[in-house]
Design an enzyme around this catalytic site. Sequence first.
Site, PDB file in Angstrom:
ATOM      1  N   THR A 152       0.885  -1.188   0.000  1.00 49.88           N
ATOM      2  CA  THR A 152       0.000   0.000   0.000  1.00 49.88           C
ATOM      3  C   THR A 152       0.915   1.230   0.000  1.00 49.88           C
ATOM      4  O   THR A 152       1.065   1.906   1.012  1.00 49.88           O
ATOM      5  CB  THR A 152      -0.904   0.020   1.244  1.00 49.88           C
ATOM      6  N   GLY A 155      19.218   9.626  15.499  1.00 54.09           N
ATOM      7  CA  GLY A 155      19.878   9.204  14.253  1.00 54.09           C
ATOM      8  C   GLY A 155      19.794  10.315  13.222  1.00 54.09           C
ATOM      9  O   GLY A 155      19.503  11.466  13.548  1.00 54.09           O
ATOM     10  N   CYS A 200       7.961   1.880   6.053  1.00 59.10           N
ATOM     11  CA  CYS A 200       6.727   2.074   6.823  1.00 59.10           C
ATOM     12  C   CYS A 200       6.569   3.469   7.425  1.00 59.10           C
ATOM     13  O   CYS A 200       5.621   4.180   7.099  1.00 59.10           O
ATOM     14  CB  CYS A 200       6.645   1.008   7.905  1.00 59.10           C
ATOM     15  N   ARG A 240      14.914   1.605   1.393  1.00 54.95           N
ATOM     16  CA  ARG A 240      13.777   2.507   1.141  1.00 54.95           C
ATOM     17  C   ARG A 240      13.734   3.665   2.140  1.00 54.95           C
ATOM     18  O   ARG A 240      13.798   3.447   3.356  1.00 54.95           O
ATOM     19  CB  ARG A 240      12.464   1.705   1.164  1.00 54.95           C
TER      20      ARG A 240
END
Length: 456
Positions: free
Chosen positions: A86, A255, A262, A329
Site C-alpha cells: 500500500t 539518528g 513504513c 527505502r
Amino acid sequence: MKLVMIGAGYVGLTTSACFASLGHEVTCVENDPQRIEPLTRGEIPIFEPGLDDLVRDGVAAGRLRFTDELGTAVGRAEAVFLAVGTPCLPNGAMDLSHVEAAVRQMARYLHPATLVVVKSTVVAGTARRLRSLIAQIRGQADIKVASNPEFLREGSALADFFGADRIVLGADEQSAAGLLDRIYRPLARKGVPTVRTSTTSAELIKYAANAFLALKIGFIDDVADLCEAAGGDIADVGRGIGLDRRIGEAFLSPGPGFGGSCFPKDTRAFADTGRVHGTPQPLVECLVDRNEQRKRRLAQKVIDEVNLHDGRTVAVLGIAFKGNTDDVRESAALTIVPMLRRAGLAVRAHDPRAARDGIAELAGIVRCNTAYEAVSDADAVVILTDWDEYRRLEPERLATLMHGRVLFDFRNLLDPSRVSLAGLRYFGRGRPEARVATATNGGAASLRETAAASPA
Ligand code: UDX
C-alpha cells in the site's frame, strides 16, 4: 487451518512461514512466476535473519507452498490474507490499487465461508469498503472482511511475530472474530495478549502505533539537536526520561532521521487520513517535514565542514535505512548522498548488506567492499546506519587511512574521546564535545581547550 496469503513480500512471506510454523497449511500466492521456484527452494530475496530456514522447514513439512495460481488456492481456504503493498501517493494518501486489484481477482473464487483478512497497512474504513466491493462483484454480501495489522520490524520480524507484544484482531461479525481466534490460538496460548476490536479500530491501531513510534524518534532527534546546542548528553537525557515507565527506554536513539518502507509512508497516510476526516494531525504533519529537513540539514553540515578544509571526498558508511536489513527505502543515505554529490563532492560508500545497484540516488558513487576501504583517503567519514560492525571500527586505523580529520557519527556508535585521541574531529548526535584528560591538571578538558593549551 487452510490459509492463503496473497503477496510474498516482507510481510506476506514472513507471516506465511510463521503461520506454517504454528501448524497451519499455508499457500502463498506470488504473482511473479519467476519467483515461485526459488521461494520453494527457500531462496529468499530479502535479508531477514532466520526466514530462509523457516521457509525451508515449512516447505519440507508440506505446510507451506508457493503458487501464482490465485483462483485454485483461494477456493479451498478458510481465510485469505491480503499482504500486498500500500505505497504512498504523491499527496501522501495511501495507494489502495494493489489491494483492490487482488480483491477483484479473487472475489469470484471465494467460498461463502471463507474470511478475507486484510494484513496490509490500510486506512480506516478500508475493510468495510472491500466488503462492499466483494459483494458488488459477487452479487451478494456473503463474504466477511477482517483486519489483522502486523507489527513486524525488518531485521527482527520472526521475533516480533512469535514474541508479539499483542495481536490485533479486527472483526465486525462474531463468526469472523471466532475464526481469527482459531488462527492465532497457538500464540494466545503462549500468553500473547489479544486486542479484539472492530475492523476500523484495528486499522487505526496500526497507523496510530507507527505514528506514535515515529513521533518518539522525531522527538529524541529534536532533543539531540538541543543537547548539541546546550551542551547536554543525549545518552544521559534519553536514559533519564526512558526509565520513566510511562515513556519507556525503547526508540530513544537519535539518528539521521527515520526511514524504511513504513514510518515515512504511514506518517504521511496518517496525516492525510486526519485531513480527510476533518481532524488534522498537526503533530504528525510537523514530524514528516522535520524528518526530511533533518536529513538535509545534516548533509549540509557535512558539506560545510568538508568545504572548510577544502576537502573533496566523503566516505559514507551505511546505505540501509537501519542496521540488520538490506532495505534502503527512504534511507537517510538516499537524501544525504545526492546532496553531497550536488555539492561537487566525491562519495565512497560501504554497507554490509544493502542493495548494491539500480538505485538512482546513489549513481556516481564508489561502492567499496569494506568500511576501511571506503575511508581510505577520504576527507570526512559519515556513519549513517547502525550496523554492529561500525561499532567495532578502530578510530586509530580510521585516522591513519583518512586524508581529512573529520568524522560524523550520526548514530553515536563510537567513543568520542577515543576518536578525538586518534586525532579526528568528532561530530555525534546530541553528544558533548569530546573530553580528553590533560597531563597538566589531570582533569578533563574539551578538545578545543586542549588544542588551545598545546603549543602551536
Ligand atoms: C516499523 C515499526 O517498528 C514496525 O512495528 C512496523 O510493523 C513496521 O515499521 P521498521 O520500519 O522495520 O518497523 O523499522 P524500525 O526498527 O521501526 O525503525 C524505523 C526507523 O526509525 C529506522 O530508520 C531506524 O533507524 C529509526 N530509529 C528507530 C531511530 O532512528 N531511533 C530509534 O531509536 C529506533
